[in-house]
Design an enzyme around this catalytic site. Structure first.
Site, PDB file in Angstrom:
ATOM      1  N   GLU A 143      -0.889  -6.381  -3.249  1.00  0.00           N
ATOM      2  CA  GLU A 143      -2.042  -5.932  -4.068  1.00  0.00           C
ATOM      3  C   GLU A 143      -2.388  -6.834  -5.179  1.00  0.00           C
ATOM      4  OE1 GLU A 143      -1.495  -1.828  -5.757  1.00  0.00           O
ATOM      5  OE2 GLU A 143      -3.473  -1.874  -6.877  1.00  0.00           O
ATOM      6  N   ARG A 151      14.389  -2.926  -2.589  1.00  0.00           N
ATOM      7  CA  ARG A 151      13.802  -3.718  -3.267  1.00  0.00           C
ATOM      8  C   ARG A 151      14.716  -4.680  -3.962  1.00  0.00           C
ATOM      9  NH1 ARG A 151       9.155  -3.200  -6.599  1.00  0.00           N
ATOM     10  NH2 ARG A 151       8.047  -1.657  -5.050  1.00  0.00           N
ATOM     11  N   LYS A 156       5.314  -4.622 -11.973  1.00  0.00           N
ATOM     12  CA  LYS A 156       4.156  -5.462 -12.407  1.00  0.00           C
ATOM     13  C   LYS A 156       3.477  -5.027 -13.883  1.00  0.00           C
ATOM     14  CE  LYS A 156       2.380  -5.979  -8.052  1.00  0.00           C
ATOM     15  NZ  LYS A 156       1.195  -5.827  -7.123  1.00  0.00           N
TER      16      LYS A 156
HETATM   17  P1  ATP Z   1       2.814  -2.140  -7.300  1.00  0.00           P
HETATM   18  O1  ATP Z   1       3.644  -0.802  -8.006  1.00  0.00           O
HETATM   19  O2  ATP Z   1       1.671  -2.614  -8.169  1.00  0.00           O
HETATM   20  O3  ATP Z   1       2.334  -1.374  -5.957  1.00  0.00           O
HETATM   21  P2  ATP Z   1       4.545  -3.570  -6.011  1.00  0.00           P
HETATM   22  O4  ATP Z   1       5.640  -4.508  -6.654  1.00  0.00           O
HETATM   23  O5  ATP Z   1       4.833  -2.613  -5.031  1.00  0.00           O
HETATM   24  O6  ATP Z   1       3.917  -3.040  -7.349  1.00  0.00           O
HETATM   25  P3  ATP Z   1       2.608  -4.887  -3.945  1.00  0.00           P
HETATM   26  O7  ATP Z   1       1.767  -5.970  -4.264  1.00  0.00           O
HETATM   27  O8  ATP Z   1       2.288  -3.825  -3.563  1.00  0.00           O
HETATM   28  O9  ATP Z   1       3.262  -4.761  -5.408  1.00  0.00           O
HETATM   29  O10 ATP Z   1       3.842  -5.692  -3.270  1.00  0.00           O
HETATM   30  C1  ATP Z   1       3.584  -6.257  -2.098  1.00  0.00           C
HETATM   31  C2  ATP Z   1       4.919  -6.270  -1.120  1.00  0.00           C
HETATM   32  O11 ATP Z   1       5.968  -6.646  -1.749  1.00  0.00           O
HETATM   33  C3  ATP Z   1       5.119  -4.901  -0.905  1.00  0.00           C
HETATM   34  O12 ATP Z   1       5.356  -4.916   0.417  1.00  0.00           O
HETATM   35  C4  ATP Z   1       6.100  -4.499  -1.605  1.00  0.00           C
HETATM   36  O13 ATP Z   1       7.106  -3.464  -0.981  1.00  0.00           O
HETATM   37  C5  ATP Z   1       6.935  -5.841  -1.659  1.00  0.00           C
HETATM   38  N1  ATP Z   1       7.850  -5.975  -2.838  1.00  0.00           N
HETATM   39  C6  ATP Z   1       7.508  -5.661  -4.222  1.00  0.00           C
HETATM   40  N2  ATP Z   1       8.372  -5.856  -5.066  1.00  0.00           N
HETATM   41  C7  ATP Z   1       9.565  -6.162  -4.441  1.00  0.00           C
HETATM   42  C8  ATP Z   1      10.943  -6.438  -4.794  1.00  0.00           C
HETATM   43  N3  ATP Z   1      11.143  -5.964  -6.051  1.00  0.00           N
HETATM   44  N4  ATP Z   1      11.593  -6.433  -3.816  1.00  0.00           N
HETATM   45  C9  ATP Z   1      11.383  -6.607  -2.588  1.00  0.00           C
HETATM   46  N5  ATP Z   1      10.134  -6.327  -2.118  1.00  0.00           N
HETATM   47  C10 ATP Z   1       9.144  -6.143  -3.058  1.00  0.00           C
HETATM   48 MG    MG Z   2       3.041  -1.670  -3.995  1.00  0.00          MG
END
Ligand code: ATP
Ligand code: MG
Length: 563
Positions: free
Chosen positions: A37, A263, A273
């Site tokens: 995102e 994660r 974030k």
């Molecule tokens: P938000 O809370 O803003 O959704 P997010 O960390 O999930 O934050 P995204 O941009 O939606 O951010 O994440 C993109 C991809 O990265 C998603 O598939 C998410 O699952 C993965 N991702 C985000 N944080 C992690 C993490 N700490 N470890 C592994 N994968 C992650």
């Molecule tokens: Mg997300």
């Protein structure tokens, strides 16, 4: 079409894929996507997802898309889109011509929503947000059906079109899936699919005033892109029934399969974030690319290489349960990447002047110094030696304890690549009484590497020739958070910020060769760690270097002691 998988540590995801390929599912295709995102900069947790998605595709002869999940216009900016593209590329991955935006599918998503209404599987609901929440029930209590749940299909269709046409105020109506208000899974209690929101979208402008929810847009975007394995983090496990419900309800064939993994969490690091954004906005750090940030851009600015990050992601593997990885493992991977390629040089970070009394004035010797004993192919260089040098302040003690093998009055040490010197006299500042200068003598028969230089002393110090050295500012970093799991204890994360996370030393002296340093060069300053020029603040006439990582490997130590 699958490559040989034997080189890779297997994971539960690879097992699923192997079985799918064996069963001929999707015609043996493997197609993944990384779906950020665009509401922030990518961090090391995203790197795990990037490596997993692109890596899984590559090792199974498949491809991976980059898709911006831009369904929430309130929080998204073009700046983030650009930074995300740059970071994925820098990490070494290529989406080729497969760059997509969920917003490209808004029209299709709308059409699918119309189909769901026609199938009696979605309805326009006039409850407001608060009421919807009230009706939703709790984990222990079933929800209550909306009074609008059974309104005629025709009426919902009309209202949905009117929602799109901008006839209703924000928040007054939503489109909801018609599933089961008594489901034990709250995500299945008639979840909202569309909301009214008058926001300018960074791609579609003011074309839309209704926006699809993530849970609705995601499975359909996956389907539209013919994704086979939709890898996401564990918190979406409870959303999987909805993911499947949407695709099944629409009667779509060859559906993508959602697979959840844990994660990445790192000690001494926050990965949220929201918090990262606050750190930037409240000036706790100097921007998203502050070298103390766990962002890809912060790590890059610090001097970390993409290979170290990929290697780290490989080593942590993927699992189905959440855990926290020791940040020392990341640091270990960074050192491993640098060890073979970083040139060993000498730099004095906190200088103390040394005058060699018996060394002739005006004479300069060019001494041979190897560039990397671990990698002889890197050759050697010449470094100047002269009557006036700098050594590290902490390498001298006037009144040392027993096991201090560095310099002290009357004692000898070896200067790396040079001679043995002896401290003859300590010159003090007449006002502060602090040590200002040391007067030493050298033994001309002890030049390193020369025949007859067999005399041994216990300590070896790094040094630079004072008239030749280049001045620089050096920044040393420590963990941004003192506590191992910031934000999880009594204190808010703000109170756990390490006040010593950044130390700036602005009168450091480097050996003269560093005048030619480029942004690509990596150095090991003997006894001090790995360093690189700061790509933004370093200039030819005022060098600024970041310490990428210190030399002390607490990961290896912990492994050896069985911790
Ligand atoms: P938000 O809370 O803003 O959704 P997010 O960390 O999930 O934050 P995204 O941009 O939606 O951010 O994440 C993109 C991809 O990265 C998603 O598939 C998410 O699952 C993965 N991702 C985000 N944080 C992690 C993490 N700490 N470890 C592994 N994968 C992650
Ligand atoms: Mg997300």
């Amino acid at each position: 079409m699958s490559m040989n998988n034997d080189d890779y540590p297997s994971s539960f995801i690879q097992t699923i894929i192997n079985n799918d390929i064996k069963a001929g599912k999707n015609g043996g295709r493997v197609h993944t996507r990384f779906p950020p995102e665009p509401n922030g900069y990518l961090h090391i947790g995203h790197a795990k997802s990037i490596c997993l998605n692109f890596g899984t595709a590559a090792r199974n002869g498949g491809v991976c898309n980059l898709r911006f999940d831009d369904t929430n216009p309130t929080k998204e900016e073009i700046e983030f889109v650009e930074s995300i593209k740059a970071d994925v590329r820098w990490l070494g991955f290529d989406w080729e011509d497969r760059l997509y935006y969920a917003s490209d599918y808004f029209e299709q998503l709308f059409d699918y929503a119309v189909q769901l209404i026609k199938l009696g599987k979605a309805y326009v609901c006039d409850l407001n947000a608060e009421e919807i929440k009230e009706y939703r029930g709790t984990l222990t209590q079933p929800g209550k059906e909306s009074p609008y749940r059974d309104r005629p299909v025709k009426e919902s269709l009309e209202l949905f079109n009117q929602m799109r046409a901008g006839e209703f105020a924000d928040g007054t109506r939503v489109l909801r899936a018609r599933i089961d208000m008594a489901s034990p899974n709250l995500n299945m209690r008639d979840p909202v699919l569309y909301r009214i929101l008058r926001e300018i979208h960074h791609r579609t402008g003011d074309e839309w005033c209704i926006y699809p929810m993530y849970d609705y847009a995601h499975p359909l975007s996956d389907y539209i892109e013919r994704i086979t394995h939709s890898l996401c983090t564990l918190e979406f496990e409870d959303h999987r029934p909805l993911y499947d419900w949407i695709l099944e309800s629409l009667g779509l064939e060859n559906r993508p399969q959602q697979i959840e993994f844990a994660r990445l969490n790192l000690t001494h690091t926050v990965m949220s974030k929201r918090i990262l954004r606050e750190l930037v906005e409240k000036n706790f750090v100097n921007g998203w690319d502050d070298p103390r940030m766990p962002t890809i851009s912060g790590l890059r600015r610090r001097g970390v290489g993409p290979k170290a990050i990929r290697d780290f992601c490989e080593r942590i593997g993927v699992a189905k349960s959440n855990s926290t990885v020791d940040v020392a493992l990341l640091e270990h991977c960074i050192r491993e990447d640098l060890n073979m390629r970083a040139g060993r040089v000498m730099a004095v970070l906190r200088p103390l002047k040394v005058v060699i009394e018996n060394y002739p004035e005006g004479v300069v010797e060019e001494l041979e110094a190897d560039n990397n004993p671990e990698n002889p192919a890197m050759g050697s260089r010449k470094i100047p030696f002269s009557r006036e040098l700098y050594i590290e302040q902490e390498d001298f003690m006037e009144d040392p304890p027993k096991k201090f093998f560095r310099l002290s009055p009357g004692k000898e040490v070896r200067l790396k690549h040079a001679y043995i010197i002896k401290c003859e006299q300590v010159i003090k500042d007449p006002i502060t009484n602090e040590v200002a200068e040391l007067h030493c003598t050298y033994d001309p028969d002890t030049l390193s590497g020369m025949a007859g230089s067999t005399r041994k002393v216990k300590g070896t110090l790094h040094w630079v020739s004072a008239p030749h050295a280049v001045k620089a500012t050096v920044r040393l970093y420590n963990h941004l958070f003192q506590s191992e799991n910031p934000g999880e204890g009594e204190l808010g994360y703000q109170d756990e910020i390490n006040p010593e996370s950044l130390e700036v030393l602005d009168s450091c002296w480097l050996e003269p060769g560093l005048k030619q340093a480029t942004l690509e060069d990596r150095y090991q300053f003997l006894r001090q760690g790995y360093f690189a020029l700061d790509p933004i603040e370093s200039h030819q006439d005022s060098l600024v270097l970041n310490r990428i990582v210190s030399l002390r490997d607490s990961w290896v130590r912990a492994q050896k002691s069985g911790a």
